[in-house]
Design a protein around this motif. Structure first.
Motif, short mmCIF file in Angstrom:
data_model
loop_
_atom_site.label_atom_id
_atom_site.label_comp_id
_atom_site.label_asym_id
_atom_site.label_seq_id
_atom_site.Cartn_x
_atom_site.Cartn_y
_atom_site.Cartn_z
N VAL A 384 0.84 -1.21 0.00
CA VAL A 384 0.00 0.00 0.00
C VAL A 384 0.88 1.26 0.00
O VAL A 384 0.60 2.24 -0.69
N GLY A 385 1.97 1.22 0.77
CA GLY A 385 2.90 2.35 0.79
C GLY A 385 3.47 2.63 -0.58
O GLY A 385 3.59 3.78 -1.00
N GLY A 386 3.82 1.56 -1.31
CA GLY A 386 4.36 1.73 -2.66
C GLY A 386 3.36 2.35 -3.61
O GLY A 386 3.75 3.07 -4.54
N ALA A 387 2.08 2.09 -3.40
CA ALA A 387 1.05 2.68 -4.27
C ALA A 387 0.76 4.13 -3.89
O ALA A 387 0.59 4.99 -4.76
N LEU A 388 0.72 4.42 -2.60
CA LEU A 388 0.36 5.76 -2.14
C LEU A 388 1.34 6.83 -2.61
O LEU A 388 0.94 7.94 -2.96
N VAL A 389 2.63 6.51 -2.63
CA VAL A 389 3.63 7.53 -2.93
C VAL A 389 3.56 8.04 -4.37
O VAL A 389 4.09 9.10 -4.68
N GLU A 390 2.90 7.29 -5.25
CA GLU A 390 2.81 7.71 -6.65
C GLU A 390 1.49 8.38 -6.98
O GLU A 390 1.25 8.76 -8.12
N ILE A 391 0.62 8.55 -5.99
CA ILE A 391 -0.67 9.20 -6.23
C ILE A 391 -0.49 10.71 -6.20
O ILE A 391 0.03 11.25 -5.22
N PRO A 392 -0.90 11.43 -7.27
CA PRO A 392 -0.79 12.89 -7.27
C PRO A 392 -1.52 13.50 -6.07
O PRO A 392 -2.55 13.01 -5.64
N ARG A 393 -0.97 14.59 -5.56
CA ARG A 393 -1.49 15.34 -4.41
C ARG A 393 -1.32 14.60 -3.08
O ARG A 393 -1.69 15.13 -2.05
N ILE A 394 -0.82 13.37 -3.14
CA ILE A 394 -0.47 12.66 -1.90
C ILE A 394 1.05 12.54 -1.83
O ILE A 394 1.67 13.11 -0.96
N GLY A 395 1.62 11.82 -2.80
CA GLY A 395 3.07 11.73 -2.89
C GLY A 395 3.72 11.17 -1.63
O GLY A 395 3.08 10.57 -0.77
N ARG A 396 5.03 11.41 -1.53
CA ARG A 396 5.80 10.91 -0.39
C ARG A 396 5.35 11.58 0.91
O ARG A 396 5.12 10.92 1.92
N LYS A 397 5.25 12.90 0.89
CA LYS A 397 4.94 13.65 2.11
C LYS A 397 3.56 13.31 2.65
O LYS A 397 3.39 13.09 3.86
N GLY A 398 2.57 13.27 1.76
CA GLY A 398 1.20 12.97 2.20
C GLY A 398 1.09 11.57 2.78
O GLY A 398 0.48 11.35 3.83
N ALA A 399 1.70 10.60 2.08
CA ALA A 399 1.65 9.20 2.54
C ALA A 399 2.37 9.04 3.88
O ALA A 399 1.91 8.32 4.76
#
Length: 514
Positions: A384-399
């Protein structure tokens, strides 16, 4: 930039239309010559693409990720059995010895890999861990197992600072998300260690309710466990050192003024991937000729040698206001997590057994069964972490902010448990979120440091993590682990770390590391 550079085949952005090559750091944060050359090497690695060399490296770096989580978990799993056999009144001293070793390892290997290179550190860390892990199985007393725990942890402490640097520096910008996916090894390590511990420790360990002295023969499970895990680490070392040939990082060589060697390595990687690279030495030298001479004469070489004994790499991480602010914040985040995670996680088996006893179901069997169930939830967390970091407006910081905060929330929720099943459920939720958190944190941290100082940056963050980690067993010695007090402290620290994440200045999603 000169026309010659712009016409250079490897620097032509038309080769990389589908790839974002915007650097993570702004121009004021790094040396302009280094940044220009790093961009050339980024494009060259991108031109080669993700091939056989990188996929093999992905697996071998995964061994380092696994070791980083597996050995602290091993310490926590053997803690109840070791304390019973050696009649130790302060069991957290074993975790204290481990964290001291982790700190020494983070400092030595992290700073060292920016001085003597990545190859030696990459090959030696797991070897050191395996040797002392196997020796520890023969420990005659608590002091001995404590010393060996510190020694094997010197190896463990270097895994992430070194391995993240090695992998990122060979990774095409289009595949940097794989740094997050690497945490699947971290989660599987917890699962593997707990799965092996269940039969060995669950059936060959003295009981806390036992009235007779705990003897070595009836408590041999933890020793078999150490032998098994030490052998596994030795196999990992063999695959790294004997089977696989690791090339020195091209960016590391470039940062040391060895441009020709950097180009040669790029072509070796291309050959391993059965492709070619158009990179030539002139693509790097042209940036020296543009008026920013790095220097390859004897005086410059002497200056680079002297850099090994000063704080050049540390000062570089505070070169600009934004970079200094970023470095300070990420160190604080690692520090808070460094105290919060071991304060709770290192004592989960002990907590499950002691609190389970108060619930009327604290058997050794149930303790390790529940630890295994908790470990299983870590695997989907990493994905799930690997998927979240590539979502626009979430990215590394949001995740990272989301997962860190909710890790703390679920810890607070665990204090409401009225029985073992409820405690198990909250621990599963906590482990799921904490694996997302670590997956993102391990990927984001090396991305925001320039290559020539990446080992040092990783060492600083890892050291902050380990220094605060040393406090956890000290707190545990004087706190009652059967109460919720350590849980409240741990949860609050996770929430604080999540809040600090929101203030980080750099977002690395879709950008190439320098």
């Amino acid at each position: 930039m000169t026309d010659k550079k712009e016409s250079s085949d490897v620097n032509d952005n038309s080769h990389f239309d589908d790839v974002k090559t915007t650097p993570v750091l702004d121009q004021a944060s790094v040396d302009p010559v280094y940044q220009a050359k790093a961009h050339v090497l980024n494009n060259a690695i991108q031109q080669i693409g993700m091939g056989k060399y990188q996929w093999e490296l992905f697996v071998l770096v995964g061994f380092g990720w696994a070791s980083d989580n597996m050995w602290p978990i091993i310490t926590s799993l053997i803690l109840p059995a070791v304390a019973l056999e050696f009649n130790q009144s302060k069991p957290p001293l074993l975790s204290l010895a481990q964290n001291i070793g982790l700190l020494i390892g983070a400092l030595f290997w992290g700073f060292g890999c920016d001085i003597f290179g990545r190859r030696l550190a990459f090959n030696m860390t797991i070897g050191v861990t395996a040797v002392f892990g196997l020796i520890a199985a023969g420990s005659p007393n608590f002091a001995a197992i404590g010393c060996f725990a510190a020694l094997w942890s010197v190896g463990v402490g270097g895994n992430l600072p070194v391995d993240s640097a090695v992998f990122l520096e060979f990774l095409p910008g289009s595949h940097q998300y794989l740094l997050t996916i690497l945490s699947i090894f971290w989660a599987f390590a917890q699962l593997l260690a707990t799965l092996i511990a269940w039969p060995l420790l669950g059936y060959h360990t003295c009981s806390q309710e036992q009235t007779t002295p705990c003897t070595k023969s009836e408590n041999f499970g933890w020793r078999w466990f150490m032998i098994t895990m030490g052998t596994f680490s030795m196999i990992c070392f063999f695959l790294r050192f004997i089977v696989f040939t690791l090339y020195e990082s091209p960016k590391f060589l470039m940062g040391k003024g060895k441009d020709a060697e950097a180009v040669a390595i790029v072509h070796k990687v291309a050959a391993k991937n059965k492709t070619t690279s158009s990179l030539v030495i002139q693509d790097l030298l042209i940036h020296d000729q543009a008026g920013h001479q790095q220097g390859t004469d004897a005086a410059a070489a002497l200056k680079r040698k002297l850099e090994k004994v000063n704080l050049t790499h540390v000062r570089a991480l505070f070169r600009s206001y934004r970079l200094a602010y970023s470095t300070t914040l990420i160190m604080c985040i690692w520090a808070f997590i460094g105290l919060a995670f071991p304060l709770y996680n290192a004592f989960i088996p002990y907590t499950l057994e002691s609190r389970g006893a108060s619930f009327g179901d604290g058997s050794i069997y149930l303790t390790y069964r529940n630890s295994l169930i908790i470990a299983v939830l870590g695997v989907p967390g990493a994905l799930v972490g690997g998927a979240l970091v590539e979502i626009p407006r979430i990215g590394r910081k949001g995740a990272l902010a989301f997962s860190t905060a909710f890790t703390g929330v679920f810890l607070f929720c665990s204090t409401t448990a009225k029985n073992s099943n409820a405690l198990l459920g909250w621990n599963c939720a906590y482990n799921f979120m904490s694996n997302i958190m670590y997956a993102v944190l391990y990927a984001y941290t090396p991305e925001i440091f320039p290559t020539k100082d990446r080992g040092t940056g990783n060492a600083l963050t890892a050291s902050a993590n380990r220094v605060f980690g040393i406090m956890a067993p000290i707190i545990a010695i004087y706190a009652n682990l059967e109460t919720a007090a350590p849980v409240y402290v741990s949860g609050a620290l996770f929430l604080a770390a999540g809040a600090l994440t929101c203030a980080l200045p750099f977002e690395s999603r879709g950008k190439a590391s320098l």
